[in-house]
Write a protein that holds these residues in place. Structure first.
Motif, PDB file in Angstrom:
ATOM      1  N   ARG A 140      78.611  55.919  50.532  1.00 26.42           N
ATOM      2  CA  ARG A 140      79.168  55.567  51.830  1.00 26.42           C
ATOM      3  C   ARG A 140      79.792  54.173  51.781  1.00 26.42           C
ATOM      4  NH1 ARG A 140      77.184  59.170  55.593  1.00 26.42           N
ATOM      5  NH2 ARG A 140      75.358  60.382  54.927  1.00 26.42           N
ATOM      6  N   PHE A 171      84.466  58.197  51.819  1.00 29.23           N
ATOM      7  CA  PHE A 171      83.446  58.305  50.783  1.00 29.23           C
ATOM      8  C   PHE A 171      84.044  58.025  49.404  1.00 29.23           C
ATOM      9  CE2 PHE A 171      81.772  61.387  53.972  1.00 29.23           C
ATOM     10  CZ  PHE A 171      80.611  60.701  54.288  1.00 29.23           C
ATOM     11  N   TYR A 206      83.249  58.957  45.235  1.00 25.00           N
ATOM     12  CA  TYR A 206      82.584  60.049  44.524  1.00 25.00           C
ATOM     13  C   TYR A 206      82.372  59.695  43.056  1.00 25.00           C
ATOM     14  CZ  TYR A 206      84.271  62.501  48.650  1.00 25.00           C
ATOM     15  OH  TYR A 206      84.541  62.861  49.949  1.00 25.00           O
ATOM     16  N   TYR A 259      77.809  60.911  45.985  1.00 21.25           N
ATOM     17  CA  TYR A 259      78.808  60.217  46.799  1.00 21.25           C
ATOM     18  C   TYR A 259      78.202  58.938  47.359  1.00 21.25           C
ATOM     19  CZ  TYR A 259      76.530  62.009  51.068  1.00 21.25           C
ATOM     20  OH  TYR A 259      75.632  62.289  52.068  1.00 21.25           O
TER      21      TYR A 259
END
Length: 206
Positions: free
Chosen positions: A186, A171, A173, A184
């Motif tokens: 992906r 991930f 952030y 967050y």
């Protein structure tokens, strides 16, 4: 006629209750709510926080030293054969797209392999991706603490192999000064989508 009066009375009560709720609802709700596209178990306060690491110049720095503007953090390692370079390059592209929207942001790379990723190594890796990028390493304890703060996972494979791999979460952030972690992203998030979503948070932060 009675039914009509009852309906009107009910509507008046509903309007009154709704008006009272609106007037008495807590002030200062989540300013980022319109921007959120994902939920975090335990809420966003469960992710992020203070850390102490070492930058590319070998200086000990804290999160306050690093997060001086909107930043996109990524936990990976420079020996990663494919995932990390692609993810961090995507984050750097998103930062450039944010610049086009008038928002200054910084891509931050935090290693999960401090044994091989010396300050010089993370400095070069970060700079080769983006001139503003910051590379961070530290002791095993410092890296573990930062990883726990952001609820990331990593585990090195057999270190007897010089070219060992490190399993890790992927991930990215979004962290804002004075707000901390807010969102967050992906792996399958495009740089365009990342920049658009990040811009929403940055604008909402004022």
């Amino acid at each position: 006629m009675v039914r009509t009066a009852a309906i009107l009375a009910s509507a008046a009560v509903i309007a009154l209750v709704g008006g009272l709720w609106y007037a008495s609802r807590p002030a200062g709700g989540d300013p980022f709510d319109p921007c959120r596209s994902s939920a975090v178990a335990g809420g966003t306060d469960a992710i992020g926080g203070a850390f102490t690491l070492v930058n590319g110049q070998g200086e000990t720095v804290t999160d306050a030293d690093v997060i001086t503007e909107p930043s996109i953090l990524y936990f990976g390692y420079t020996f990663c054969p494919d995932v990390c370079p692609l993810d961090f390059a995507r984050n750097s592209q998103a930062v450039d797209l944010l610049a086009e929207k008038g928002h200054s942001a910084t891509p931050v790379f935090i290693t999960v392999d401090p044994e091989r990723d010396t300050p010089e190594v993370v400095r070069d890796f970060a700079f080769n991706n983006h001139e503003k990028a910051i590379g961070l390493t530290g002791t095993e304890e410092q890296v573990k603490a930062a990883s726990r703060a952001y609820r990331t996972y990593y585990k090195a494979q057999d270190k007897s192999d010089e070219y060992y791999l490190v399993d890790h979460s992927t991930f990215s952030y979004l962290v804002l000064p004075e707000h901390g972690f807010v969102e967050y992203f992906r792996r399958d998030t495009s740089p365009e989508d990342m920049a658009a979503r990040a811009a929403c948070f940055i604008d909402a932060a004022g």
